[in-house]
Motif scaffolding. Structure first.
Motif, PDB file in Angstrom:
ATOM      1  N   HIS A 163       0.864  -1.183   0.000  1.00  0.00           N
ATOM      2  CA  HIS A 163       0.000   0.000   0.000  1.00  0.00           C
ATOM      3  C   HIS A 163       0.895   1.226   0.000  1.00  0.00           C
ATOM      4  O   HIS A 163       1.975   1.222   0.602  1.00  0.00           O
ATOM      5  N   HIS A 165       0.760   3.808   1.597  1.00  0.00           N
ATOM      6  CA  HIS A 165       0.970   4.408   2.913  1.00  0.00           C
ATOM      7  C   HIS A 165       1.505   3.409   3.934  1.00  0.00           C
ATOM      8  O   HIS A 165       1.352   3.594   5.139  1.00  0.00           O
ATOM      9  N   LEU A 166       2.136   2.347   3.429  1.00  0.00           N
ATOM     10  CA  LEU A 166       2.904   1.415   4.253  1.00  0.00           C
ATOM     11  C   LEU A 166       4.324   1.375   3.695  1.00  0.00           C
ATOM     12  O   LEU A 166       4.522   1.392   2.475  1.00  0.00           O
ATOM     13  N   GLY A 218      -3.319   4.052   5.544  1.00  0.00           N
ATOM     14  CA  GLY A 218      -2.506   2.869   5.732  1.00  0.00           C
ATOM     15  C   GLY A 218      -3.074   1.938   6.789  1.00  0.00           C
ATOM     16  O   GLY A 218      -3.112   0.713   6.606  1.00  0.00           O
ATOM     17  N   TYR A 221      -6.268   0.195   5.634  1.00  0.00           N
ATOM     18  CA  TYR A 221      -5.919  -0.916   4.739  1.00  0.00           C
ATOM     19  C   TYR A 221      -5.569  -2.166   5.550  1.00  0.00           C
ATOM     20  O   TYR A 221      -6.041  -3.274   5.248  1.00  0.00           O
ATOM     21  N   LYS A 249       3.866   7.061   5.911  1.00  0.00           N
ATOM     22  CA  LYS A 249       3.875   5.618   5.710  1.00  0.00           C
ATOM     23  C   LYS A 249       4.063   4.926   7.060  1.00  0.00           C
ATOM     24  O   LYS A 249       4.986   5.231   7.797  1.00  0.00           O
TER      25      LYS A 249
END
Length: 391
Positions: A163, A165-166, A218, A221, A249
């Motif tokens: 993802h 934002h990871l 994030g 998700y 992130k």
């Protein structure tokens, strides 16, 4: 009143509780049973009568889908590692492997110039791989048994998620006595650094809002889009990194827990997390996705107030403690601010009152909902993300 302030997702306390991969009925621990087939429905709390054992009980850990590709196996299983079987099994979790020599070269011998930081797990260095890719290399302390468990958990989680934002996972390295994880390098360090670092500059309101939105996406998700779902268990400002554009992130999955379908509560035998970010239910050993929501709420409070998660009381008596959590300090002030529309008692003075009033109202409402004492009163992260959707 903002919708998040009245959100209360109904959860039924289960008669059967899951303890680190096994079932517990009336405090009697029994062996876990096979996994059920994956459900397409939203996860719910297990609810069974106290005297009835369900036919199928999911385990708290699920195996990673192994690669069958021969090139993958040759890359990752070049040499057997003579270490305990619990650690050997980690090899199967890596999507790509690096040799120790490659990482020594990438970091210039793990030089002081490339040193980024140190934690209880070990050390982090910046490196440049042979293909020019800039990476962060986390090296675990070889004498730390808990770090070995964190290594397995982190590789387990990172190798199955993707993802924006990871933090991106590139691979790992294992030798006789070394464990390393290779991840995306984040040049702008952590949210903790920008809010509480020893420097005069601070991030402006637009950047704080951007960080909030990215971290919320994030986390949503992990909780609601991953199969199986993942609970981070150590959400904090130091574990939210920012890239060159200040996109947030979520990082550091060493304490993460994988939740199979149908499970929304795990009772753990060991408590992990960071003081000031821990949800109240942690004291009872409970792990829920909404425990992450509480921790995220504390991060929102840091972004709003500029204060650390543990603050010092200006005046205290012999009956009180000199320290207080930011969540407890802020909770009554949040309610008051939302009622009277005056945010002066909350907002970081370093912002010099330069912020959008409606955006601040929205973030304060989100923070107030996230740090509710009862997990049932906290919103799902997808609802928090929705609140930020228009920004």
């Amino acid at each position: 009143m903002n919708g998040l302030l009245v959100v209360a997702d109904s959860l039924v306390e289960a008669g059967v509780r899951l303890i680190e991969g096994s079932m517990c009925i009336n405090d009697q621990q029994i062996r876990s049973l096979p996994y059920p087939s994956r459900s397409t429905h939203a996860p719910e709390t297990l609810h069974y009568p106290q005297n009835q054992l369900p036919m199928l009980v999911p385990s708290a850990q699920m195996p990673i889908n192994r690669h069958n590709d021969m090139a993958y196996q040759q890359r990752n299983l070049q040499q057997p590692v003579n270490s305990p079987s619990s650690v050997n099994n980690i090899i199967d979790y890596a999507r790509s492997g690096y040799t120790y020599e490659e990482l020594v070269e990438a970091t210039n011998g793990f030089s002081a110039q490339n040193f980024l930081g140190e934690g209880g797990f070990g050390f982090v260095h910046r490196g440049i791989l042979s293909d020019g890719k800039e990476v962060a290399i986390k090296q675990l302390k070889s004498d730390n048994t808990w770090s070995q468990r964190e290594f397995k958990a982190e590789v387990d989680v990172l190798s199955r998620v993707h993802h924006r934002h990871l933090v991106q996972y590139f691979g790992c390295c294992m030798t006789q006595d070394k464990r390393m994880i290779v991840c995306e390098y984040m040049p702008n360090k952590t949210v903790d650094y920008h809010l509480h670092g020893k420097h005069e500059d601070t991030i402006d309101w637009d950047t704080r809002l951007k960080i909030s939105i990215g971290a919320a996406k994030g986390l949503a998700y992990l909780h609601e889009e991953c199969q199986p779902r993942i609970i981070h268990r150590d959400i904090k400002a130091a574990n939210i990194l920012v890239d060159s554009s200040f996109e947030a992130k979520v990082a550091d999955f060493g304490m993460a827990k994988i939740f199979p379908d149908g499970i929304s509560l795990v009772v753990a035998t060991n408590l992990v997390g960071t003081r000031g970010y821990l949800a109240p239910e942690f004291s009872m050993g409970e792990i829920r996705e909404k425990s992450d929501t509480f921790s995220f709420g504390v991060v929102l409070l840091e972004l709003i107030t500029g204060k650390k998660p543990i603050i010092t009381r200006p005046v205290f008596s012999e009956e009180s403690y000199p320290f207080e959590t930011l969540a407890n300090w802020a909770r009554p002030l949040l309610t008051e601010a939302l009622q009277n529309g005056n945010y002066d008692s909350l907002v970081d003075s370093r912002l010099c009152n330069i912020y959008n009033y409606d955006e601040m109202n929205r973030m304060i409402a989100c923070a107030a909902a996230c740090v509710q004492l009862s997990p049932q009163d906290r919103p799902l992260m997808s609802k928090v993300q929705l609140e930020f959707h228009n920004y």
